[in-house]
Design an enzyme around this catalytic site. Structure first.
Site, PDB file in Angstrom:
ATOM      1  N   GLY A  46     -50.218  43.735   1.970  1.00 52.66           N
ATOM      2  CA  GLY A  46     -50.949  43.541   0.609  1.00 52.66           C
ATOM      3  C   GLY A  46     -51.819  44.772   0.708  1.00 52.66           C
ATOM      4  N   VAL A  67     -55.714  34.994   8.435  1.00 49.66           N
ATOM      5  CA  VAL A  67     -55.841  33.699   8.601  1.00 49.66           C
ATOM      6  C   VAL A  67     -55.274  32.860   9.590  1.00 49.66           C
ATOM      7  CG1 VAL A  67     -56.321  33.707   5.687  1.00 49.66           C
ATOM      8  CG2 VAL A  67     -53.879  33.103   6.938  1.00 49.66           C
ATOM      9  N   LEU A  71     -59.856  30.596   9.303  1.00 49.96           N
ATOM     10  CA  LEU A  71     -59.971  30.876   7.957  1.00 49.96           C
ATOM     11  C   LEU A  71     -61.115  29.938   7.482  1.00 49.96           C
ATOM     12  CD1 LEU A  71     -59.005  31.128   5.021  1.00 49.96           C
ATOM     13  CD2 LEU A  71     -57.498  29.395   4.862  1.00 49.96           C
ATOM     14  N   LEU A  83     -50.520  31.435   0.822  1.00 48.66           N
ATOM     15  CA  LEU A  83     -49.100  32.354   0.367  1.00 48.66           C
ATOM     16  C   LEU A  83     -49.053  33.306   1.403  1.00 48.66           C
ATOM     17  CD1 LEU A  83     -49.894  31.256  -2.443  1.00 48.66           C
ATOM     18  CD2 LEU A  83     -48.854  33.182  -3.151  1.00 48.66           C
ATOM     19  N   SER A  85     -48.364  35.458   4.189  1.00 45.78           N
ATOM     20  CA  SER A  85     -47.178  35.905   5.113  1.00 45.78           C
ATOM     21  C   SER A  85     -46.431  37.117   4.845  1.00 45.78           C
ATOM     22  CB  SER A  85     -46.046  34.603   5.115  1.00 45.78           C
ATOM     23  OG  SER A  85     -44.857  35.052   5.585  1.00 45.78           O
ATOM     24  N   ASN A 109     -54.515  26.339  10.073  1.00 46.39           N
ATOM     25  CA  ASN A 109     -55.896  26.824   9.403  1.00 46.39           C
ATOM     26  C   ASN A 109     -56.126  26.456   8.076  1.00 46.39           C
ATOM     27  OD1 ASN A 109     -56.702  27.479  12.157  1.00 46.39           O
ATOM     28  ND2 ASN A 109     -56.269  29.750  11.831  1.00 46.39           N
ATOM     29  N   ALA A 124     -46.406  28.079   0.119  1.00 43.75           N
ATOM     30  CA  ALA A 124     -45.465  28.763  -0.320  1.00 43.75           C
ATOM     31  C   ALA A 124     -44.574  28.879   0.836  1.00 43.75           C
ATOM     32  CB  ALA A 124     -46.212  30.341  -0.364  1.00 43.75           C
ATOM     33  N   TYR A 155     -39.009  34.721  10.323  1.00 42.61           N
ATOM     34  CA  TYR A 155     -39.515  34.132   9.001  1.00 42.61           C
ATOM     35  C   TYR A 155     -39.209  32.695   8.781  1.00 42.61           C
ATOM     36  CZ  TYR A 155     -40.254  34.736   4.032  1.00 42.61           C
ATOM     37  OH  TYR A 155     -40.737  34.498   2.686  1.00 42.61           O
ATOM     38  N   TYR A 169     -49.325  16.839   8.198  1.00 38.13           N
ATOM     39  CA  TYR A 169     -50.712  16.528   7.864  1.00 38.13           C
ATOM     40  C   TYR A 169     -50.832  15.657   6.746  1.00 38.13           C
ATOM     41  CZ  TYR A 169     -53.674  19.812  10.396  1.00 38.13           C
ATOM     42  OH  TYR A 169     -54.436  20.730  11.464  1.00 38.13           O
TER      43      TYR A 169
HETATM   44  P1  NAD Z   1     -46.590  40.302   0.031  1.00 40.34           P
HETATM   45  O1  NAD Z   1     -46.166  40.809   1.378  1.00 40.34           O
HETATM   46  O2  NAD Z   1     -46.691  40.958  -1.268  1.00 40.34           O
HETATM   47  O3  NAD Z   1     -47.818  39.536   0.278  1.00 40.34           O
HETATM   48  C1  NAD Z   1     -48.167  38.605   1.428  1.00 40.34           C
HETATM   49  C2  NAD Z   1     -49.698  38.762   1.326  1.00 40.34           C
HETATM   50  O4  NAD Z   1     -50.126  37.856   2.491  1.00 40.34           O
HETATM   51  C3  NAD Z   1     -50.214  40.132   1.653  1.00 40.34           C
HETATM   52  O5  NAD Z   1     -51.342  40.484   0.634  1.00 40.34           O
HETATM   53  C4  NAD Z   1     -50.575  40.184   3.188  1.00 40.34           C
HETATM   54  O6  NAD Z   1     -51.408  41.386   3.510  1.00 40.34           O
HETATM   55  C5  NAD Z   1     -51.054  38.711   3.225  1.00 40.34           C
HETATM   56  N1  NAD Z   1     -50.995  38.429   4.728  1.00 40.34           N
HETATM   57  C6  NAD Z   1     -49.938  38.255   5.456  1.00 40.34           C
HETATM   58  N2  NAD Z   1     -50.308  37.825   6.668  1.00 40.34           N
HETATM   59  C7  NAD Z   1     -51.669  37.519   6.710  1.00 40.34           C
HETATM   60  C8  NAD Z   1     -52.717  36.893   7.475  1.00 40.34           C
HETATM   61  N3  NAD Z   1     -52.221  36.519   8.758  1.00 40.34           N
HETATM   62  N4  NAD Z   1     -53.758  36.816   7.083  1.00 40.34           N
HETATM   63  C9  NAD Z   1     -54.214  37.134   5.959  1.00 40.34           C
HETATM   64  N5  NAD Z   1     -53.266  37.706   5.007  1.00 40.34           N
HETATM   65  C10 NAD Z   1     -51.913  37.757   5.385  1.00 40.34           C
HETATM   66  O7  NAD Z   1     -45.306  39.245  -0.188  1.00 40.34           O
HETATM   67  P2  NAD Z   1     -45.029  38.232  -1.580  1.00 40.34           P
HETATM   68  O8  NAD Z   1     -43.744  38.785  -1.904  1.00 40.34           O
HETATM   69  O9  NAD Z   1     -46.214  38.365  -2.578  1.00 40.34           O
HETATM   70  O10 NAD Z   1     -44.893  36.855  -0.883  1.00 40.34           O
HETATM   71  C11 NAD Z   1     -45.919  35.943  -0.926  1.00 40.34           C
HETATM   72  C12 NAD Z   1     -45.716  34.580  -0.449  1.00 40.34           C
HETATM   73  O11 NAD Z   1     -44.385  33.932  -1.070  1.00 40.34           O
HETATM   74  C13 NAD Z   1     -45.177  34.699   1.112  1.00 40.34           C
HETATM   75  O12 NAD Z   1     -45.630  33.500   1.870  1.00 40.34           O
HETATM   76  C14 NAD Z   1     -43.858  34.469   1.030  1.00 40.34           C
HETATM   77  O13 NAD Z   1     -43.082  34.132   2.256  1.00 40.34           O
HETATM   78  C15 NAD Z   1     -43.513  33.723  -0.250  1.00 40.34           C
HETATM   79  N6  NAD Z   1     -42.079  34.141  -0.807  1.00 40.34           N
HETATM   80  C16 NAD Z   1     -41.926  35.125  -1.369  1.00 40.34           C
HETATM   81  C17 NAD Z   1     -40.603  35.440  -2.109  1.00 40.34           C
HETATM   82  C18 NAD Z   1     -40.486  36.537  -2.867  1.00 40.34           C
HETATM   83  O14 NAD Z   1     -39.205  36.676  -3.438  1.00 40.34           O
HETATM   84  N7  NAD Z   1     -41.435  37.413  -3.375  1.00 40.34           N
HETATM   85  C19 NAD Z   1     -39.527  34.567  -1.949  1.00 40.34           C
HETATM   86  C20 NAD Z   1     -39.972  33.377  -1.222  1.00 40.34           C
HETATM   87  C21 NAD Z   1     -41.193  33.278  -0.717  1.00 40.34           C
END
Ligand code: NAD
Ligand code: UDP
Length: 324
Positions: A46, A67, A71, A83, A85, A109, A124, A155, A169
């Site tokens: 991000g 995180v 955290l 969220l 990941s 965390n 999420a 993943y 938890y």
């Molecule tokens: P994204 O990559 O745009 O956002 C993920 C954010 O998490 C990023 O800003 C990244 O920098 C941050 N991040 C990752 N690891 C981190 C860490 N260790 N500490 C702090 N920040 C961290 O992805 P997205 O599409 O916005 O996805 C957000 C969430 O939704 C994720 O958990 C993803 O698994 C879930 N998800 C998304 C989709 C989709 O289609 N977009 C589908 C299923 C699940």
């Protein structure tokens, strides 16, 4: 009576991954609903720019932290939404161990933070917990078909582990938890080079490059516009539902059809080329949204044709060198 976003009691919400695609939309919506928002992000996939419009907002704060390591948020917390990941396949394959870490240690965390403050926790999770599904469409009761030693396992198993932590938890430590299984979501705010189908097809079409369809393009996905998803997440957070809820748009398309639709909608003359299918790429995916409809009164209302317009506009601005 159906839930609405207005049923969410305003409070202080910690959003991990708040500077990501979905996280940034969620932060904006929570602020609109009267919440105070602390976004925590390490910017690995991000960027602070995704929430630059919120800088200076009196109820918004952005903290930089991994995180998975720690955290720490001072003061009272009412909600923790986890969220953080990497989410795009190229991202999580490049950040394999980090992805496992954020699903396991990061989830712990986030759960510990929630537990220590008496806050509600929302995970999420993802349709990838169903892997390459044998059951179609996928209801929450399906246990999935995941290859635990395949490349995508970093993943899929991280998220399955995150769900297991969340339930442990809840069952053994009294945490107040929610789990959303998110199906493919798209919209403005996605990174043009994140490697997912819509950013790739859009950027390729808009810059005159060939659209890269993997395999023969017959594999399917069901694409949900981000505003629909955020509405569902807020309703789930406001609800009493402890078990996983699928959120996604059941409108299913093949990837070849998606490439053709993006090409037509952009008026592009780019050709469509076929590239090898990534290992373990799921053949089909469509959410069974019965639980979301009955428990949350939620269903996706933005059809693909409608959601593609502002999304392609977003990618067009970026392709022309414009800012967010
Ligand atoms: P994204 O990559 O745009 O956002 C993920 C954010 O998490 C990023 O800003 C990244 O920098 C941050 N991040 C990752 N690891 C981190 C860490 N260790 N500490 C702090 N920040 C961290 O992805 P997205 O599409 O916005 O996805 C957000 C969430 O939704 C994720 O958990 C993803 O698994 C879930 N998800 C998304 C989709 C989709 O289609 N977009 C589908 C299923 C699940
Ligand atoms: N895909 C494709 N061309 C691309 C990027 C992705 O054909 O340039 C395919 C990919 O193989 C998968 C589908 O599109 O079958 C959705 O991929 P995405 O990465 O968007 O999401 P996920 O695989 O995580 O569902």
């Amino acid at each position: 009576m159906a839930l609405t976003a207005a049923d969410l009691r305003p409070g202080r919400a910690v959003v991990t991954g708040g500077a990501g695609f979905i996280g940034s939309h969620l932060c904006r919506r929570l602020l609109e609903l009267g919440c105070t928002v602390v976004a925590v992000d390490d910017f690995c996939t991000g960027a602070a720019a995704n929430v630059a419009d919120l800088a200076g907002h009196p109820r918004f704060e952005l903290l930089e932290a991994d995180v998975s390591a720690t955290l720490e948020v001072a003061g009272g917390v009412d909600y923790v939404l986890h969220l953080a990941s990497p989410a795009s396949p190229p991202d999580y394959l490049a950040l394999a161990v980090e992805t496992l870490d954020v699903g396991t240690r990061g989830t712990r965390n986030a759960l510990d933070l929630a537990l220590s403050r008496g806050a509600r926790f929302l995970l999420a999770s993802t349709s990838e917990v169903y892997g390459d599904p044998h059951l179609h469409p996928q209801p929450e009761s399906y246990w999935g078909n995941v290859n635990p030693v395949g490349p995508r396992s970093v993943y899929d198993e991280a998220k399955r582990g995150a769900e297991a932590y969340t339930m442990a938890y809840r069952r053994h430590r009294g945490a107040d938890t929610r789990i959303v299984r998110i199906f493919n979501t798209y919209g403005p705010g996605m990174r043009p080079n994140d490697g997912r189908a819509i950013p790739n097809f859009a950027t390729q079409a808009l810059t005159g490059q060939p659209l890269t369809v993997y395999g023969d393009g017959s594999q399917t996905r069901s694409l949900c516009f981000v505003s629909d998803l955020v509405e569902g997440i807020v309703r789930l957070l406001a609800s009493d539902e402890p078990m996983p809820v699928n959120l996604g748009n059941p409108e299913e398309v093949t990837m070849l059809e998606l490439a053709q639709r993006v090409r037509a909608a952009t008026g592009s003359a780019s050709e469509i080329v076929f590239r090898p299918l990534p290992e373990d790429d799921p053949r089909q995916r469509r959410p069974d949204t019965t639980r979301a409809r009955t428990i949350l009164g939620w269903e996706a209302v933005v059809p693909l044709a409608e959601g593609l317009a502002p999304t392609l506009e977003w990618f067009r601005r970026l392709a022309e060198g414009g800012s967010r």
